[in-house]
Write a protein that holds these residues in place. Structure first.
Motif, PDB file in Angstrom:
ATOM      1  N   ASP A   1      54.148  25.682  -0.884  1.00 50.90           N
ATOM      2  CA  ASP A   1      53.740  25.099  -2.157  1.00 50.90           C
ATOM      3  C   ASP A   1      52.428  24.368  -1.907  1.00 50.90           C
ATOM      4  O   ASP A   1      52.200  23.848  -0.812  1.00 50.90           O
TER       5      ASP A   1
ATOM      6  N   ILE B   1      49.893  21.303  -3.362  1.00 49.85           N
ATOM      7  CA  ILE B   1      49.756  20.165  -4.275  1.00 49.85           C
ATOM      8  C   ILE B   1      48.286  19.762  -4.295  1.00 49.85           C
ATOM      9  O   ILE B   1      47.700  19.517  -3.231  1.00 49.85           O
TER      10      ILE B   1
ATOM     11  N   SER C   1      45.949  16.799  -5.250  1.00 48.48           N
ATOM     12  CA  SER C   1      45.952  15.388  -5.594  1.00 48.48           C
ATOM     13  C   SER C   1      44.496  14.939  -5.645  1.00 48.48           C
ATOM     14  O   SER C   1      43.840  14.843  -4.606  1.00 48.48           O
TER      15      SER C   1
ATOM     16  N   HIS D   1      50.909  22.591  -7.717  1.00 44.40           N
ATOM     17  CA  HIS D   1      51.345  21.392  -8.447  1.00 44.40           C
ATOM     18  C   HIS D   1      50.157  20.440  -8.495  1.00 44.40           C
ATOM     19  O   HIS D   1      49.469  20.264  -7.496  1.00 44.40           O
TER      20      HIS D   1
ATOM     21  N   THR E   1      48.983  16.491  -9.121  1.00 38.01           N
ATOM     22  CA  THR E   1      49.545  15.144  -9.173  1.00 38.01           C
ATOM     23  C   THR E   1      48.432  14.143  -9.429  1.00 38.01           C
ATOM     24  O   THR E   1      47.244  14.487  -9.373  1.00 38.01           O
TER      25      THR E   1
ATOM     26  N   PRO F   1      52.678  13.360 -12.597  1.00 35.97           N
ATOM     27  CA  PRO F   1      53.614  12.762 -11.632  1.00 35.97           C
ATOM     28  C   PRO F   1      52.888  12.352 -10.361  1.00 35.97           C
ATOM     29  O   PRO F   1      51.827  12.897 -10.035  1.00 35.97           O
TER      30      PRO F   1
ATOM     31  N   SER G   1      56.590  11.699  -5.927  1.00 28.51           N
ATOM     32  CA  SER G   1      57.683  12.303  -6.697  1.00 28.51           C
ATOM     33  C   SER G   1      57.577  13.828  -6.670  1.00 28.51           C
ATOM     34  O   SER G   1      58.594  14.534  -6.699  1.00 28.51           O
ATOM     35  N   THR G   2      56.359  14.340  -6.578  1.00 24.06           N
ATOM     36  CA  THR G   2      56.197  15.799  -6.501  1.00 24.06           C
ATOM     37  C   THR G   2      56.744  16.325  -5.176  1.00 24.06           C
ATOM     38  O   THR G   2      57.441  17.337  -5.132  1.00 24.06           O
TER      39      THR G   2
END
Lengths: 601, 370
Positions: free
Chosen positions: A198, A200, A202, A222, A224, A240, A244-245
């Motif tokens: 995955d 993320i 940020s 994702h 964030t 989020p 929390s992710t």
């Protein structure tokens, strides 16, 4: 009391080493823990079914409670039947899954301190759930080309990649971020679907669409909230948080894929929670209930977690690489074997210590086979807590609670739980482990999770708030007593304080005495008993008021251990000479009422 | 496990004969080179795979002098295709008939194309997976591996160094506390799987490596030798633990019975994320696998069960359970836990049981032998 709908509950925790379960029910109008049981977790081959250990635990609960709770197929009878069989509710948490491996890319390390802060903050986020940041391969170059970036990602074999950008800059202003996004995109193309991590992102919202476009549709991306240059989360972000992710990915990719976890989920009244998350919520609830600055300590087989509630602040640190069974050797390597051995009351060579640690790692479900195993595991617990605490201290902004920069800020309550703390032969040893590992300052209440329910207490509250409140107030969380931990510049043997303890009750009586630097004084005060403690410190000693020599009066509560005056000094210094150190550890054990250990040898 | 009111123990197998079913899997997808029902010997290659190498990134857009978005149109291979060294992967005809080409720098596979850049996997070596045991292929998992069945003896340990090999099993010494030292191995053990009941010593391990012994099975080993053991090419299995412990009597007697027989040692070790125990398999070629009994995964903790101790002063000692049910006891170390009474070193002989030393051991510290 109005009769609640839920009366009987089974609460379980599927740990990496042991599966624990408790049966809670109403006895004479109050909620009580009727029975508890544990069984080695059955997540691994040849079992490969986490439900088996739970069924074994419930079978044992049936035996103790004398009532049927499972049907012939091993399913829970839900809700409780008129004939008393079954239970009203079932809740569970789990920590048996392996942690995520988290690679951080984006800004080049070493480029500037602000960038380093952001990269470090992204790595630190991994420590809020069951995730371990991976280390990129060492490089002398300050600037990596695309191939080097892809190779670095491959070598880290991550389950999650965090692309960390500057939370306050657009993508065009961050060429390094763009290069990293291209490297992630290409690396992801080379991984098969089954192992593709995955990703993320940020960073600043202006960079989000740009990064998403580069990474492409084939990647599970994702977004964030961004991290700012001072490493704090961006305050006005609607997305989020990174933390929390990561936790959601852990639950989806790891926890929910534990073998046969679906059987438990089908029976449970609430979704199966990650143990550390449930533990954190429990600690928060207790802290709010008592209005205490509270630290929860959970030392497990593979993981050590700390949860801190300090007014508006809540911090959770999860070290999935530090524990007393699967990860026992990692603790010793991270802390240094000498730091482990310093807590032992008897001689043990480094070679023998490594043999014992390796045996525990090979058979993680075993209990200490003799005293040396017991002392060694407790020493490992101290170091696991200490290492996890150092991570917590990077986040906690204690304000006035910090009396001395190099010492732990003042706490009101410390609660310990986890296999090594729940399997001690004497509660006093629990208190000593917490005092040694954390080295609190001032006056602090110590408690232990006698029912082994702390991690799942918040889940119990989810199906029966009254149940959780009564367990907290009664037998679930049990007071060990009150510790008074002065800070002093006195030499060992000098008197540093005089005390006067006046017991409350129908026949009040008073005990007085003096305590010398280097000593532990234990004053008896039982559970639910209260007393007034007056301490008069010497001019070189502070009892937690940030003023040396100032007397203090405290209303203290008793517990399984009593009132502990820990005058050993902060920071706690142990002699270098092994024989002297072991003798001192024996003296302290003796002061805590564990003198009989001598006869165990 | 179907009865929820009894305790089941994990099993460390020590069986003279059993139906053994083992998967042989490639670490990455490749090709299987055997058929169902085919009989295989230990060196027989059952599957092959190209081991993934560090990806090679080539800026093809720059090399061909085209915009990144146009690169796909010049590729002669699809994503996932394999190629040989010097094979043309991309070609562009320029003005005046001039051709720009990109040739493969080695044998490999085209992994990806991203914004004009190619990611290639250049194969450094082919991984070949041998059967490592004698048996019959009962299932083929295309691209991943096979299942092999056999009838044979089986002995499991507690730790291994991750290697595997096969050879004739040779017992050193005649006591379960015999240590592996330099002076007890000579050139006659070349190619053998050597067994000692006691602890591996540093000089013994060095000598075993130098003499190209094919594997070592021992009761124990100091943890300080682990790095050396991990670096050794030969498989190493210990059956009881770290330190200096003698092999549990049932395992030792079993291996003594295998002396001189062909055997395969697979010294795998993992306690989490797919737990695996190291094991030694000695086939019984004359016996049909289907006629043998598969060993149990778990054994009921009950009176008479053969167990061994996994921690404390009695680590590695075998015995039989003599108490009817687990009872809560205060144990060495002061901990209170559910425990059973064990008659140490006892056989199935009732008369011998009466003579045996009896100790209470926590049920978490026991594993069944069977």
């Amino acid at each position: 009391m109005s009769m609640p709908q839920v009366e009987s509950i089974i609460a379980a925790d599927i740990g990496s080493t042991l599966t624990k379960a408790v049966l809670i029910d109403v006895v004479e109008g109050d909620y009580r823990i009727i029975a508890r049981a544990e069984f080695p977790t059955t997540a691994e081959p040849p079992w490969s079914d986490v439900a088996l250990a739970l069924q074994q635990c419930i079978g044992r609960l049936e035996e103790i409670a004398g009532r049927q709770m499972l049907d012939d197929s091993g399913a829970l009878l839900l809700p409780e039947h008129v004939d008393g069989s079954g239970v009203d509710a079932f809740v569970a948490s789990a920590s048996a899954a392996e942690p995520l491996r988290v690679a951080v890319t984006g800004l080049m390390p070493g480029a500037s301190s602000a960038r380093n802060n952001i990269t470090e903050a992204a790595r630190r986020a991994a420590y809020t759930t069951y995730a371990l940041p991976t280390d990129p391969p060492p490089t002398k170059s300050k600037r990596l080309d695309l191939a080097a970036r892809i190779n670095a990602l491959h070598q880290q074999a991550p389950s999650v990649i965090i692309v960390a950008g500057d939370g306050a800059r657009a993508a065009k202003a961050q060429p390094s971020l763009i290069e990293a996004a291209h490297a992630v995109a290409m690396a992801c193309l080379t991984w098969p679907d089954t192992t593709r991590p995955d990703v993320i992102f940020s960073g600043d919202e202006r960079a989000r669409a740009h990064v998403a476009e580069i990474v492409g549709d084939g990647v599970n991306l994702h977004s964030t909230g961004g991290l700012q240059r001072d490493a704090r989360p961006a305050p006005d972000d609607s997305l989020p948080s990174l933390e929390s992710t990561l936790e959601a990915i852990f639950v989806e990719r790891r926890l929910n894929r534990l073998p046969q976890i679906g059987k438990l989920a089908a029976m449970a009244n609430l979704p199966i929670a990650a143990t550390a998350a449930a533990f954190g919520v429990s600690v928060q609830a207790i802290a709010r209930h008592f209005n205490f600055r509270t630290l929860g300590v959970d030392v497990g087989g593979a993981t050590t977690s700390l949860a801190l509630h300090d007014a508006a602040q809540f911090h959770r640190v999860v070290r999935s690489d530090l524990g007393v069974s699967h990860n026992i050797e990692r603790v010793a390597r991270a802390a240094g074997i000498a730091n482990v051995l310093r807590w032992l009351p008897q001689s043990l060579s480094e070679d023998e210590a490594w043999d014992r640690l390796a045996n525990k790692a090979a058979r993680p479900y075993t209990l200490p086979g003799d005293h040396k195993d017991l002392w060694l595991e407790q020493a490992i617990a101290r170091e696991a807590i200490r290492l996890t605490l150092s991570e917590l201290l990077k986040r906690w902004r204690p304000g006035k609670a910090r009396l001395y920069p190099e010492l732990l800020p003042v706490l009101d309550l410390i609660i310990g739980t986890g296999g090594v703390l729940n399997h001690v032969p004497l509660s006093a040893l629990n208190a000593l482990i917490l005092l040694d590992a954390l080295q609190p300052v001032g006056v602090v209440n110590l408690a232990q999770d006698a029912g082994g329910v702390l991690p799942v207490l918040s889940l119990v509250a989810g199906v029966g708030p009254q149940v959780a409140a009564e367990l907290t107030a009664h037998e679930g969380i049990v007071s060990l007593g009150t510790a008074i931990c002065p800070v002093s510049s006195a030499k060992p043997g000098e008197v540093i304080l005089a005390y006067q303890l006046t017991y409350a009750g129908a026949n009040p009586s008073t005990v007085t005495g003096e305590v010398k630097a280097g000593e532990i004084e234990l004053l008896p005060l039982g559970i639910n008993d209260k007393a007034e403690l007056v301490v008069h410190p010497a001019g070189n000693t502070d009892v937690g008021l940030k003023r040396r020599g100032r007397s203090a009066v405290a209303q203290v509560e008793g517990g399984l251990v009593g009132v502990i005056i820990d005058a050993r000094g902060r920071p706690l210094a142990l002699p270098d000479d092994p024989a002297q150190r072991e003798a001192l550890n024996r003296t302290w054990l003796s002061s805590m009422g564990a003198a009989s250990f001598d006869s165990y040898d | 496990m179907t009865n929820f009111h009894v305790f089941y123990l994990p099993v460390a197998h020590a069986r003279p004969q059993a139906r053994i079913i083992r998967e042989r899997l490639l670490p990455h997808s490749g090709e299987v080179s055997v058929e169902p029902d085919q009989r295989v010997e230990p060196p027989h290659i059952v599957a092959r795979a190209a081991m993934p190498a560090a990806p090679l990134v080539v800026n093809l857009a720059q090399r061909l002098g085209v915009p990144p978005k146009d690169v796909k149109g010049f590729l002669l291979k699809a994503i996932g295709d394999e190629f040989n060294k010097d094979e043309v992967l991309a070609s562009k005809k320029g003005r005046l008939g001039r051709v720009s080409e990109y040739r493969a720098p080695g044998v490999g596979r085209l992994l990806a194309e991203h914004e004009g850049q190619l990611v290639l996997e250049i194969v450094p070596a082919l991984m070949e997976l041998p059967a490592n045991i004698n048996g019959v292929v009962t299932n083929v998992m295309p691209r991943y591996g096979v299942v092999i069945e056999l009838a044979g003896g089986l002995a499991q340990g507690i730790w291994g160094n991750g290697k595997e090999n096969y050879g004739v099993l040779k017992l050193l010494g005649d006591k379960p506390d015999q240590a592996l030292t330099q002076d007890i191995i000579d050139v006659s053990y070349l190619g053998a799987l050597v067994v000692v009941g006691g602890a591996i010593q540093a000089d013994g391990l060095k000598q075993a490596t130098a003499l190209q012994v094919h594997g070592v099975i021992a009761g124990s080993m100091p943890a300080s030798l682990r790095d050396q053991a991990m670096a050794a090419a030969l498989p190493i299995m210990i059956t009881e633990g770290f330190g200096s412990w003698s092999m549990a009597a049932p395992t030792y007697e079993l291996l003594k019975g295998f002396n001189g027989r062909e055997a395969a040692l697979r010294a795998v070790y993992r306690t989490r994320g797919g737990a695996q125990r190291p094991e030694l398999v000695s086939p019984l070629p004359q016996q049909d696998a289907a006629s043998a009994e598969a060993p149990p995964h778990a054994v009921l903790l009950q009176k008479g069960a053969l167990v061994r101790v996994g921690a404390g002063a009695y680590l590695g000692q075998a015995g039989r359970v003599v108490s009817e049910k687990p009872q809560t006891q205060t144990l060495a170390g002061g901990i209170r836990a559910r425990a059973v009474e064990i008659a140490l070193g006892s056989s199935a002989d009732t008369a011998a049981d009466l003579e045996a030393e009896r100790v209470w051991i926590p049920i978490h510290n026991l594993e069944a032998i069977g």
